[in-house]
Each structure stands twice: as structure tokens, then as C-alpha cells.
Write an enzyme that holds these catalytic residues in place. Structure first.
Site, PDB file in Angstrom:
ATOM      1  N   LYS A 193      -2.878   3.444  -1.147  1.00 43.22           N
ATOM      2  CA  LYS A 193      -1.580   3.224  -1.797  1.00 43.22           C
ATOM      3  C   LYS A 193      -1.817   2.977  -3.278  1.00 43.22           C
ATOM      4  O   LYS A 193      -2.433   1.970  -3.661  1.00 43.22           O
ATOM      5  CB  LYS A 193      -0.863   2.040  -1.162  1.00 43.22           C
ATOM      6  N   LYS A 246      -0.020   7.203  -0.022  1.00 45.42           N
ATOM      7  CA  LYS A 246       1.245   6.952  -0.697  1.00 45.42           C
ATOM      8  C   LYS A 246       1.000   6.802  -2.185  1.00 45.42           C
ATOM      9  O   LYS A 246       0.148   5.978  -2.574  1.00 45.42           O
ATOM     10  CB  LYS A 246       1.888   5.673  -0.132  1.00 45.42           C
TER      11      LYS A 246
END
Length: 323
Positions: A193, A246
Site C-alpha cells: 500500500k 493499492k
């Protein structure tokens, strides 16, 4: 002349379909939902056209629409009325996420319910953990994340999806779930992320903008590739069942590297900024929304994603079903 005639396999729609290498299916999609306290609330997020804050009295209508489109999985986010410095409503038995999960499982038992497991929506400072002297404390945060995961599993969540990026978060959550008897509940780790600028509209939706500083001490530097591999390896060793990247669109190279290296199911998060840019362009008539969305989603599948979390899930499901 001797040369390759690649166009032979492109000469008709049926021929192109016959040799197509990558396919999108409605079952690939995970649809995010944002639940709020109160009644009769269906309020569009200003920066995310078509995405709503929903009170639980709208839940049945929403779930039936999702099921009717053939979408099999959702991820649940909650926006509480009250926040505090440790995000206690994240692990409250009667928290908004826990209540939403219980109701969804009553209405649609076969729908796969994924619980986002983080503290940022629930803390008054907007960070993903416990704060001391302006710093996010890693180890102290892990205990709260484990409590949150256990409360979500107790409510009926099928998958726990921790998004906080604390070191050791998968190990702590796995231990917490196992000790509570939830051995069979898998962890979908937000393993990779990045500290991305594409999250702005989500923070509008989740009311989770940090009140000071930023998240760069725990989310990853967008310049780094090898760090992503280290993060994924750690999460696998700690017991992750899925890996996630992400954002997705600017990190397709990372998706491909993880897919080539690791055998776990891989999830791409098509994040809010990626969604809102296309929605804005489409509303202005600058792009054809359907074609550009489907091209973007197929690029994520081609890069290696098995599943895609996307705010376009309902739109894309409708287009694929019509097709």
C-alpha cells in the site's frame, strides 16, 4: 515477401474474441460500501459520483441490487458518529461495521463480506494507529487491530482485510483470530500500500483525512519496487491468504511482479482517485466511460490481478451482463 500477418487474428469480432487472452468476469469484482449511523441517509460523496454514504435501513435495497448484478463480494467501510484517540468504535461489538456485517449476512448469507480492518476512520486524528508525541506507535497499534479483526469476524465477516501497514499486522491479526477460534477466517492483506495521492476522494468518503502530518512513515514510497517484494514476503510468512496492491493503475508493474513470484490470490484496489478522474472526464464528455473503464479493468487482470476492488463494480457488471 516473407513477413508475419498478425492481422489475420484481428479481422472480425468473433476472431478477436476467439483468441482473447484476458477476460473480465463479474465474479472478479469486489464492491466497496460505506455505512453511516442514523436513518434515511443516502448521501452521494461529493468527489465520487455514484458512491454513497448509506444508513443501515438502505442496506437491504443495496445488497439486493448487488446480488442481482451477479457481484459476489463486497468490502465494508464504516463512518462512525463518534471518534476518539484510539479508534475504539472500530472494535465495538455495536460499531457501524459490525452492525452492517450482521445485517448483510442475514439478508444475503452467500455474499462474501470483507471487512476493512483499520483505525483511521475511527480515530479523531485520522491516523491508522495509536499516537504518542506525534508518532504512530507500531506495536501498541497491533493489539487494537487484532481486537478489531476479532470483532469483525464475530459479526460474521468472511474475510478480514487489514489496511493499516503496521509492521507485523498480519501476524498479530492471525494470532488474535486463532486465539478467538476463528481459524478459518482468511486475511486479505493490503500487503503493498503506497502513500499515494490517489486516495483523496476516499478520505472524503471515509472522513479519514489525517489531522496532522501524513502517512508516509507507514505507507510505502511510490518510488520503491523491491520494498514491495519485502512487504509481500513478510505478510506471506505471517499467514496472509491474499495479497493486495493499492493503488492499482500506477502500480501494474508491481502487480505483475507479485503474480510471477507468489502463489497467493492477488487483489488490485482500483482506488477512489482513479475512479473520480474517469467519472469527471466522462461527465464532461471527454472520454467514453464504458470503454475506458473496461480497458482499465482488463489491464489490471492482464497484469496479474485475480480480483479487483472497484467503485465501478456495479457499472462494469451491468456492461458485462448486457454484453
Amino acid at each position: 515477401m516473407n513477413f508475419q500477418r498478425h492481422r489475420r487474428l484481428r479481422k472480425s469480432a468473433s476472431m478477436r474474441s476467439l483468441v482473447r487472452e484476458t477476460h473480465l468476469h463479474v465474479s472478479d469484482f469486489i464492491y466497496p460500501l460505506f455505512f453511516v449511523e442514523g436513518e434515511n441517509v443516502k448521501k452521494e460523496v461529493p468527489s465520487m459520483p455514484g458512491v454513497y454514504h448509506l444508513s443501515l435501513d438502505y442496506l437491504q435495497e443495496e445488497v439486493k441490487e448487488i446480488e442481482g448484478l451477479g457481484i459476489q463480494s463486497i468490502i465494508v467501510f464504516g463512518v462512525p458518529n463518534e471518534k476518539d484517540d484510539c479508534g475504539s468504535s472500530a472494535y465495538d461489538h455495536n460499531g457501524i461495521v459490525q452492525k452492517a456485517i450482521r445485517q448483510i449476512k442475514e439478508i444475503a448469507p452467500s455474499l462474501t463480506v470483507i471487512a476493512d480492518t483499520c483505525l483511521c476512520q475511527f480515530t479523531d486524528h485520522g491516523h491508522c494507529g495509536v499516537i504518542e508525541n506525534g508518532d504512530v506507535l507500531n506495536d501498541e497499534t497491533l493489539a487494537l487491530l487484532a481486537k478489531t479483526a476479532v470483532s469483525q469476524a464475530a459479526a460474521g465477516a468472511d474475510i478480514i482485510a487489514p489496511s493499516n501497514m503496521m509492521d507485523g499486522f498480519v501476524a498479530a491479526i492471525r494470532q488474535g483470530l486463532d486465539e478467538a477460534g476463528y481459524y478459518d477466517v482468511p486475511i486479505m492483506s493490503y500487503a503493498v500500500k503506497y502513500a499515494s495521492s490517489f486516495y483523496g476522494p476516499f478520505r472524503d468518503a471515509a472522513h479519514s483525512t489525517p489531522q496532522f502530518g501524513d502517512r508516509k512513515t507507514y505507507q510505502m514510497d511510490p518510488a520503491n519496487r523491491l520494498e514491495a517484494l519485502r512487504e509481500a514476503e513478510s505478510d506471506i510468512a505471517e499467514g496472509a491468504d491474499f495479497l493486495m496492491v493499492k493503488p492499482a493503475l500506477s502500480y501494474l508493474d508491481i502487480l505483475r511482479e507479485l503474480k510471477d513470484r507468489y502463489p497467493l490470490p492477488l487483489v488490485a484496489y482500483n482506488v477512489s482517485g482513479e475512479y473520480s478522474m474517469i467519472k469527471a472526464a466522462a461527465l464532461n464528455g471527454w472520454v467514453d466511460e464504458k470503454s475506458i473503464v473496461l480497458e482499465k479493468l482488463i489491464s489490471m487482470k492482464r497484469a496479474g490481478a485475480d480480483l479487483i476492488i472497484t467503485y465501478f463494480a456495479k457499472d462494469a457488471a451491468g456492461w458485462l451482463n448486457d454484453k
